[in-house]
Structure formats: structure tokens, C-alpha cells
Design an enzyme around this catalytic site. Structure first.
Site, PDB file in Angstrom:
ATOM      1  N   GLY A  11       0.828  -1.216   0.000  1.00  0.00           N
ATOM      2  CA  GLY A  11       0.000   0.000   0.000  1.00  0.00           C
ATOM      3  C   GLY A  11       0.853   1.253   0.000  1.00  0.00           C
ATOM      4  N   ARG A  14       0.831   5.627  -2.000  1.00  0.00           N
ATOM      5  CA  ARG A  14       0.488   6.951  -1.444  1.00  0.00           C
ATOM      6  C   ARG A  14       0.436   6.867   0.091  1.00  0.00           C
ATOM      7  NH1 ARG A  14      -5.963   6.681  -3.065  1.00  0.00           N
ATOM      8  NH2 ARG A  14      -6.627   5.837  -1.059  1.00  0.00           N
ATOM      9  N   ASP A  61      -2.538  -7.426  -5.174  1.00  0.00           N
ATOM     10  CA  ASP A  61      -3.652  -7.302  -4.228  1.00  0.00           C
ATOM     11  C   ASP A  61      -3.289  -8.188  -3.030  1.00  0.00           C
ATOM     12  OD1 ASP A  61      -5.968  -7.642  -2.755  1.00  0.00           O
ATOM     13  OD2 ASP A  61      -7.278  -7.745  -4.508  1.00  0.00           O
ATOM     14  N   VAL A  62      -3.048  -7.568  -1.883  1.00  0.00           N
ATOM     15  CA  VAL A  62      -2.562  -8.329  -0.717  1.00  0.00           C
ATOM     16  C   VAL A  62      -3.580  -9.329  -0.166  1.00  0.00           C
ATOM     17  CG1 VAL A  62      -0.902  -6.552   0.006  1.00  0.00           C
ATOM     18  CG2 VAL A  62      -3.227  -6.547   0.975  1.00  0.00           C
ATOM     19  N   TYR A 152     -13.443  -2.497  10.488  1.00  0.00           N
ATOM     20  CA  TYR A 152     -12.068  -1.980  10.557  1.00  0.00           C
ATOM     21  C   TYR A 152     -11.469  -2.164  11.953  1.00  0.00           C
ATOM     22  CZ  TYR A 152      -8.386   1.632   9.847  1.00  0.00           C
ATOM     23  OH  TYR A 152      -7.201   2.333   9.735  1.00  0.00           O
ATOM     24  N   LYS A 156      -8.222  -4.324  12.860  1.00  0.00           N
ATOM     25  CA  LYS A 156      -7.043  -3.682  13.464  1.00  0.00           C
ATOM     26  C   LYS A 156      -6.718  -4.283  14.832  1.00  0.00           C
ATOM     27  CE  LYS A 156      -5.818  -0.751  10.257  1.00  0.00           C
ATOM     28  NZ  LYS A 156      -4.659  -1.119   9.402  1.00  0.00           N
TER      29      LYS A 156
HETATM   30  P1  NAD Z   1      -4.459   5.491   1.888  1.00  0.00           P
HETATM   31  O1  NAD Z   1      -5.843   5.158   1.486  1.00  0.00           O
HETATM   32  O2  NAD Z   1      -3.917   6.840   1.581  1.00  0.00           O
HETATM   33  O3  NAD Z   1      -3.441   4.406   1.294  1.00  0.00           O
HETATM   34  C1  NAD Z   1      -3.716   3.034   1.337  1.00  0.00           C
HETATM   35  C2  NAD Z   1      -3.002   2.360   0.159  1.00  0.00           C
HETATM   36  O4  NAD Z   1      -3.280   0.950   0.242  1.00  0.00           O
HETATM   37  C3  NAD Z   1      -3.503   2.862  -1.206  1.00  0.00           C
HETATM   38  O5  NAD Z   1      -2.410   3.188  -2.030  1.00  0.00           O
HETATM   39  C4  NAD Z   1      -4.297   1.664  -1.735  1.00  0.00           C
HETATM   40  O6  NAD Z   1      -4.288   1.546  -3.139  1.00  0.00           O
HETATM   41  C5  NAD Z   1      -3.560   0.505  -1.073  1.00  0.00           C
HETATM   42  N1  NAD Z   1      -4.379  -0.713  -1.054  1.00  0.00           N
HETATM   43  C6  NAD Z   1      -5.702  -0.812  -0.742  1.00  0.00           C
HETATM   44  N2  NAD Z   1      -6.107  -2.084  -0.875  1.00  0.00           N
HETATM   45  C7  NAD Z   1      -5.039  -2.800  -1.278  1.00  0.00           C
HETATM   46  C8  NAD Z   1      -4.841  -4.171  -1.589  1.00  0.00           C
HETATM   47  N3  NAD Z   1      -5.840  -5.065  -1.519  1.00  0.00           N
HETATM   48  N4  NAD Z   1      -3.610  -4.571  -1.976  1.00  0.00           N
HETATM   49  C9  NAD Z   1      -2.585  -3.678  -2.070  1.00  0.00           C
HETATM   50  N5  NAD Z   1      -2.719  -2.369  -1.793  1.00  0.00           N
HETATM   51  C10 NAD Z   1      -3.935  -1.935  -1.404  1.00  0.00           C
HETATM   52  O7  NAD Z   1      -4.411   5.189   3.446  1.00  0.00           O
HETATM   53  P2  NAD Z   1      -3.376   5.597   4.615  1.00  0.00           P
HETATM   54  O8  NAD Z   1      -4.057   6.571   5.472  1.00  0.00           O
HETATM   55  O9  NAD Z   1      -2.031   5.889   4.068  1.00  0.00           O
HETATM   56  O10 NAD Z   1      -3.363   4.205   5.411  1.00  0.00           O
HETATM   57  C11 NAD Z   1      -2.274   3.306   5.421  1.00  0.00           C
HETATM   58  C12 NAD Z   1      -2.478   2.317   6.564  1.00  0.00           C
HETATM   59  O11 NAD Z   1      -2.525   3.046   7.799  1.00  0.00           O
HETATM   60  C13 NAD Z   1      -3.785   1.527   6.485  1.00  0.00           C
HETATM   61  O12 NAD Z   1      -3.577   0.206   6.948  1.00  0.00           O
HETATM   62  C14 NAD Z   1      -4.685   2.275   7.439  1.00  0.00           C
HETATM   63  O13 NAD Z   1      -5.711   1.470   7.941  1.00  0.00           O
HETATM   64  C15 NAD Z   1      -3.684   2.682   8.502  1.00  0.00           C
HETATM   65  N6  NAD Z   1      -4.118   3.794   9.345  1.00  0.00           N
HETATM   66  C16 NAD Z   1      -4.371   5.020   8.812  1.00  0.00           C
HETATM   67  C17 NAD Z   1      -4.771   6.065   9.633  1.00  0.00           C
HETATM   68  C18 NAD Z   1      -5.070   7.445   9.125  1.00  0.00           C
HETATM   69  O14 NAD Z   1      -5.538   8.282   9.919  1.00  0.00           O
HETATM   70  N7  NAD Z   1      -4.810   7.750   7.863  1.00  0.00           N
HETATM   71  C19 NAD Z   1      -4.912   5.826  11.021  1.00  0.00           C
HETATM   72  C20 NAD Z   1      -4.646   4.569  11.527  1.00  0.00           C
HETATM   73  C21 NAD Z   1      -4.237   3.554  10.666  1.00  0.00           C
END
Ligand code: NAD
Length: 251
Positions: A11, A14, A61-62, A152, A156
Site C-alpha cells: 500500500g 500513497r 492485491d494483498v 475496521y 485492526k
Molecule cells: P491510503 O488510502 O492513503 O493508502 C492506502 C493504500 O493501500 C492505497 O495506495 C491503496 O491503493 C492501497 N491498497 C488498498 N487495498 C489494497 C490491496 N488489496 N492490496 C494492495 N494495496 C492496497 O491510506 P493511509 O491513510 O495511508 O493508510 C495506510 C495504513 O494506515 C492503512 O492500513 C490504514 O488502515 C492505517 N491507518 C491510517 C490512519 C489514518 O488516519 N490515515 C490511522 C490509523 C491507521
């Protein structure tokens, strides 16, 4: 480890994943930028190249075992090994329980919890053989419970259990397994949430910051720095831990 380490960050097209890929490259790792679509990875790969690092793009796709297997084999073949796995790929499909569809439950569980399992299982073979590995999982403060996120928050929280179990199973092979649990981080994921609840992002951040002891929301680099530490040899005696990176004890 003296030789160049190879990191795979899921992922990482971005957001937090992209910042983590850049940070690990800055620390000297060769990085596999993994995301759903290989083309989407190019921006992160280019940023690493222009900073003088090594990176490749891998589409995967993970949540699909065969794609994960192929991706790990490609990383090992093209970059010469696998030493660090950051399980970061994620999606949200928020809704209150009575409105949550089975598809939205499955999607979130499959990408987060199953994705962490599949990627960890695929890399462990190499890590066990070389008696070296760092796995960093990405949980969330939502693991403690969050309205509208039954899927979610369950995934988590499951990731925290997976982290501790893998730390116990893999410790004897010199493999550290830890998790970060971010609070509110400014990315496309939180922008999408703001849109869904009908608040503009600046207001959304302001509301969130008021509840955070450090009085600001997180940036992807805040998380990337902690992941980088957990993936380093400086954290060699840390395993099975969940580090909340949330501007306070919890968001
Ligand atoms: P984001 O949506 O900006 O990025 C997520 C990335 O994962 C995207 O590039 C997407 O294409 C990729 N992705 C989605 N499904 C996929 C799959 N099946 N296989 C491969 N890639 C896939 O999100 P983010 O905010 O950067 O989040 C990254 C991680 O951090 C996630 O696990 C999210 O749950 C976690 N997180 C985020 C926040 C927050 O506030 N942004 C808080 C806690 C945890």
C-alpha cells in the site's frame, strides 16, 4: 546486517505507505513499492530514485494468496532478498452495524487481517532461512473501538493479536514482529472520511486536533519514522509490541 537490506512496503503508492517506503530508502534499504496497481507505484519509486535510492514497483492485491506469492518471489528475484516487510495496505468501508453489508465486512477483513497474514506467511520462509527479519504491521487506534468501524476496528485489533503471536513463533529465528497503531493521520483515507461525513478536511482536522494531547493531527512521516525505527537493528530487542503513534496515549 552489513549488506543492503530489502524492504517490501504494501500500500505504498500513497499516504503512510509512500512515506514509509521513502523513509526506509533514506535509511539505505532497497524498497519494493507494492500496491494494487503497478502504475500507481511509480510516483513513490520516482521519489526514491531522485533521492538516490533503489526501488521497484510491484502490482499486487494483498488479499489474494497467489498474487502475494508472486510479488514476494519478484522482490527476492529483482532486489536480491527480503529482510523487512511493512504490512500497511488498507481500505475503509465504514458504516453503522445495521447498515454494514457482508461485502464491506469481508473487504476490510480480507485486505487488512488476511493481507497481513498472507504477506507475513509468504516472507517468513526467506526470513527463517536467513535467520533475520523485521515485520512491522499497521494497526490503528480504532482497534480500541470506533463508531461506524465494526469491520475496521475488528481487523485492526486482530492485527495486534497476529503481531504478538508471530513475535512468539518467529522470535527464535531472529525475526522481530511489531505494530504501529496510528491515530488521525492526514492522508487520502482521512480525506475520504471527511467527505463521507460531509465536513471539509480543514474543519475535520481541527476537530480531531482538539481531542489530541499534542493538538495536531499526524502526518505520514510521523508514522514512517517509527516504522523505520522498528525495522532497524536499533530495535533489535523489541518484539510483539504495539506502539501507538497518535499524539497522546490514544486518539
Ligand atoms: P491510503 O488510502 O492513503 O493508502 C492506502 C493504500 O493501500 C492505497 O495506495 C491503496 O491503493 C492501497 N491498497 C488498498 N487495498 C489494497 C490491496 N488489496 N492490496 C494492495 N494495496 C492496497 O491510506 P493511509 O491513510 O495511508 O493508510 C495506510 C495504513 O494506515 C492503512 O492500513 C490504514 O488502515 C492505517 N491507518 C491510517 C490512519 C489514518 O488516519 N490515515 C490511522 C490509523 C491507521
Amino acid at each position: 546486517m552489513t549488506k543492503t537490506r530489502v524492504a517490501m512496503v504494501t500500500g505504498s503508492a500513497r499516504g503512510i505507505g509512500a512515506a514509509t517506503a521513502r523513509r526506509l530508502a533514506q535509511s539505505g534499504a532497497s524498497v519494493a513499492v507494492v500496491d494494487l496497481n503497478e502504475d500507481a507505484c511509480q510516483e513513490t519509486v520516482a521519489a526514491i530514485h531522485s533521492a538516490g535510492g533503489t526501488a521497484i514497483a510491484v502490482g499486487c492485491d494483498v488479499s489474494k494468496a497467489n498474487q502475494v506469492q508472486d510479488a514476494v518471489e519478484k522482490v527476492v528475484k529483482d532486489l536480491g532478498g527480503i529482510h523487512i516487510l511493512v504490512n500497511n495496505a488498507g481500505v475503509i468501508r465504514d458504516n453503522l452495524l445495521f447498515k454494514m453489508s457482508e461485502e464491506d465486512w469481508d473487504m476490510v477483513m480480507n485486505v487488512h487481517l488476511k493481507g497481513h497474514f498472507l504477506c507475513s506467511r509468504a516472507v517468513q520462509k526467506y526470513m527463517v532461512e536467513q535467520k533475520y527479519g523485521k515485520i512491522v504491521n499497521v494497526s490503528s487506534t480504532s482497534a480500541l473501538g470506533n463508531k461506524g468501524q465494526a469491520n475496521y476496528s475488528s481487523a485492526k485489533a486482530g492485527i495486534q493479536g497476529l503481531t504478538k503471536t508471530l513475535a512468539i513463533e518467529l522470535g527464535q529465528f531472529n525475526i522481530n514482529v511489531n505494530a504501529v497503531a496510528p491515530g488521525f493521520v492526514e492522508t487520502d483515507m482521512t480525506k475520504a472520511t471527511a467527505e463521507r461525513v460531509g465536513v471539509n478536511m480543514e474543519q475535520f482536522k481541527e476537530y480531531a486536533a482538539k481531542e489530541i494531547p499534542l493538538r495536531r493531527v499526524g502526518q505520514p512521516e510521523d508514522i514512517a519514522n517509527v516504522v523505520n525505527f522498528l525495522a532497524s537493528d536499533e530495535a533489535g530487542f523489541v518484539s510483539g509490541q504495539v506502539i501507538y503513534v497518535a499524539g497522546g496515549p490514544k486518539a
